[in-house]
Scaffold this active site. Structure first.
Site, PDB file in Angstrom:
ATOM      1  CB  SER A 450      -0.960  -0.047   1.198  1.00 20.81           C
ATOM      2  OG  SER A 450      -1.909   0.980   1.141  1.00 20.81           O
ATOM      3  CG  ASP A 502      -6.172  -3.318  -3.889  1.00 15.91           C
ATOM      4  OD1 ASP A 502      -6.791  -2.386  -3.338  1.00 15.91           O
ATOM      5  OD2 ASP A 502      -5.029  -3.659  -3.558  1.00 15.91           O
TER       6      ASP A 502
END
Length: 678
Positions: A450, A502
């Site tokens: 991330s 995602d």
């Protein structure tokens, strides 16, 4: 939509938002009385059945109280029922059939005054302990309690729908204010933008009140406020409009996906060299993912092992370690270190440095020796704290000073600042020198998930001149990270891994602007009321079924008229102002919010067989394939858009992919091919 105008100001509430709140109040006032014997039916029952029991001290007062309460409740219920019926009319962009809603709201709000007075009198009467039948007293008590619950809920709702900028609406009717000269319009535009940024900065500071107020934090507050105020400056959407837009986009997506033919999805077969390269990189990703997960410390470890995690690392917490304490920062109780040991399976001596120092633009990281791959691994933690969120929201672009000849070395400001911080720690503080003094023949590998993936990718670009063989593995990196030239440059030494739907690898300022425009299109052309859209969307999201086939795209002739009906008076004035320019839109501001790209080559793990809409990843089957960055140029809406970003879900998917590919290679007659890889 647009937001309602009450008491001379705009509120973050549309006239079609009162269906569910109205039913909730009716439920409290009517349906619940069937269970608990209170409110107006309960009051009527008390009055008719227990009239003979009112002959007690204060009985006359109680008699009057019940009669007035019956009348008041009847008026309130009729008013709420009328509000619900009116709120169900029209569509999101056709509020005409709901024009009487403002008057009904004024009536309902006015009724709160006598209700509050009567509830207060009931509370005082009960507090005095008048000696009457216990059933009667209990009925009055429950009546008072429910009245106060409704009023308290209303007050909380008012706080949430209050728009601080609502009082700064233009006093002129919608349309271009031709009567304003350029100077007046410019002053008004500047004032509106300044007020909007100030309001958003206050909101961000309140949400992050526990963040230490240093220079970096103040810069991040300003950046986040600038981003939000710019993004929401040109629409008059209320939160429920956005929710309705999400549900419509989700169903539109599924309609399009179901209409695609298989040959449209699988476009080519991979060559042997590409297939071998994919095998190697998938194996590398599988190996390095635990390092990226370990950087999160004990919170992720406990989350992944909810029943055994605390017991597993509990004995190591608060225990002194054999390693030197100056190599561990921000881990007062050694719980982070204990979880890292469990996650990576390394020994104490394999750790060079561990930092859980956490501030705005300053991310935690670990430096370890990986003897299996003969690598010095630097793992950067992803978003875990409010400080990290502020780093994420510093989405402006800034130039990088690099020793490479490229046209535009531009990157996400917050992540670039975080990468510079880690660069200074690794180089200036001698952490990398110490690591290579222990293992001089090892190569440097940077990993992260991330936010940490973005920082690791930028860090690899910064370190490549000093360490030419550096490699980086970015797990679920943000899309809005690198300029086009840096993206192409990073393909030689960075690999990104993205799972399913995602949202973070698809998230950038330009993609958010595109999402806003898509939401505007679908709700502008949808011919169903909002409450039906939300009900069907919730059912479809939870249980599946057939997606809504309502029209969700505007005809070509209606595209030009898209914006104006969706803007409030303030935004219309801004758009039509002589001082307005297209650069005020984040999408059209190439200097501040340019089009940015994800790092390196991209491996996409696509789901082949479903595991349920919210099913566990271990029950799903995935295929790995090389993907182009353009495939992530649009934000997808779905139940797994958030869960696919979780590091434990990504790790489970990687485990399954590697196991399937290993089994496929070992199958006789397969020749090591992978037919599922596109």
């Amino acid at each position: 939509m647009p937001g309602m105008v009450l008491f001379g100001r705009r509120w973050s509430l549309a006239s079609d938002d009162l269906v569910f709140p109205g039913f909730f109040e009716l439920f409290l006032r009517v349906l619940s009385c069937l269970w608990w014997d209170y409110r107006w039916i309960a009051s009527l029952t008390l009055y008719l059945v227990h009239r003979g029991k009112l002959n007690c001290p204060g009985g006359v007062l109680l008699h009057t109280y019940l009669v007035v309460l019956l009348v008041l409740l009847a008026v309130i219920i009729c008013t709420v029922l009328a509000m619900v019926c009116v709120s169900m009319r029209g569509t999101i962009c056709n509020p005409g059939p709901r024009k009487s809603m403002a008057k009904l709201l004024y009536v309902r709000l006015a009724l709160f005054l006598p209700e509050m007075v009567w509830a207060s009198l009931g509370a005082i009467w009960v507090a005095k302990g008048i000696q009457c039948d216990k059933t009667v007293v209990f009925g009055i008590i429950t009546t008072v309690i429910v009245s106060w619950i409704v009023m308290a809920t209303t007050m909380v709702t008012i706080i949430f729908v209050f728009d601080p900028l609502g009082g700064k609406m233009s006093p002129h009717p919608p349309g271009c204010p031709e009567h304003l000269d350029s100077n007046s319009s410019n002053q008004l535009l500047t004032g509106l933008k300044t007020a909007a940024k100030s309001v958003w900065e206050t909101r961000v500071m309140l949400c992050c009140c526990c963040v230490r107020q240093d220079d970096n934090a103040r810069v991040a507050f300003s950046s986040a406020a600038d981003l939000f105020s710019t993004y929401f400056s040109d629409t008059d959407l209320v939160p429920s409009d956005i929710a309705a837009g999400f549900t419509l986009l989700h169903q539109q997506q599924d309609n399009i996906s179901s209409s695609l033919e298989p040959q449209e999805v699988i476009t080519h077969s991979p060559g042997q060299s590409q297939e071998a390269d994919l095998d190697a990189e998938v194996e590398n990703c599988h190996h390095y993912m635990p390092f990226a997960a370990a950087a999160y410390g004990w919170p992720l470890y406990i989350y992944r092992n909810p029943f055994t995690g605390l017991c597993s690392i509990g004995g190591d917490c608060c225990r002194r370690r054999e390693m030197e304490y100056d190599s561990v920062e921000g881990d007062q109780h050694n719980c982070h270190f204990a979880s890292i040991l469990k996650t990576t399976g390394l020994q104490y001596r394999d750790f060079i440095h561990i930092s859980f120092h956490d501030k705005v633009y300053e991310l935690p990281f670990i430096v370890v020796l990986d003897h299996r791959k003969e690598a010095i691994v630097v793992a950067v933690r992803g978003t875990m704290s409010l400080q990290d969120v502020l780093t994420d929201l510093s989405a402006e672009s800034e130039n990088l000073q690099l020793d490479i000849e490229l046209e535009d070395c531009v990157a996400h400001k917050g992540i670039a600042q975080a990468a510079r911080y880690i660069y200074r720690r690794l180089v200036n503080d001698g952490i990398l020198s110490q690591a290579f003094s222990v293992a001089p023949e090892y190569r440097l590998v940077l990993v992260g998930h991330s936010l940490g993936a973005g920082a690791a990718a930028l860090l690899a670009i910064m370190l490549r001149s000093a360490y030419p063989h550096v490699r980086a593995y970015a797990f679920s990196p943000p899309r809005g990270l690198l300029s086009k030239s840096l993206y192409e440059h990073s393909k030689d030494f960075i690999v990104s891994l993205i799972l399913g739907m995602d949202v973070i690898p698809r998230l950038s300022v330009t993609n958010m602007e595109d999402l806003k425009r898509r939401i505007l299109r679908v709700i502008a052309n949808c011919n169903k009321p909002k409450y039906k859209i939300l009900l069907h969307g919730c059912w479809y999201g939870l249980f599946g079924g057939s997606p809504d086939n309502s029209p969700t795209e505007l005809d070509e002739g209606n595209q030009r008229g898209l914006t104006q009906p969706l803007l409030g008076e303030q935004s219309l004035l801004t758009r039509c102002s002589p001082g307005y320019s297209s650069s005020d839109s984040p999408l059209d501001s190439p200097t501040k919010y340019p089009h940015l790209y994800p790092p390196g080559r991209i491996i996409h793990l696509e789901e082949e067989s479903g595991s349920g809409r919210f099913g566990c990843c271990s029950a799903a089957r995935y295929r790995a394939r090389w993907a182009q960055e353009a495939e992530f140029g649009k934000i997808l809406i779905g139940p797994k858009m958030l869960t696919d970003h979780l590091p434990n879900i990504l790790n489970q998917a990687l485990d399954r992919v590697v196991a399937d590919r290993t089994a496929c290679v070992s199958c006789p007659g397969q020749g090591g091919s992978h037919p599922t890889v596109a």
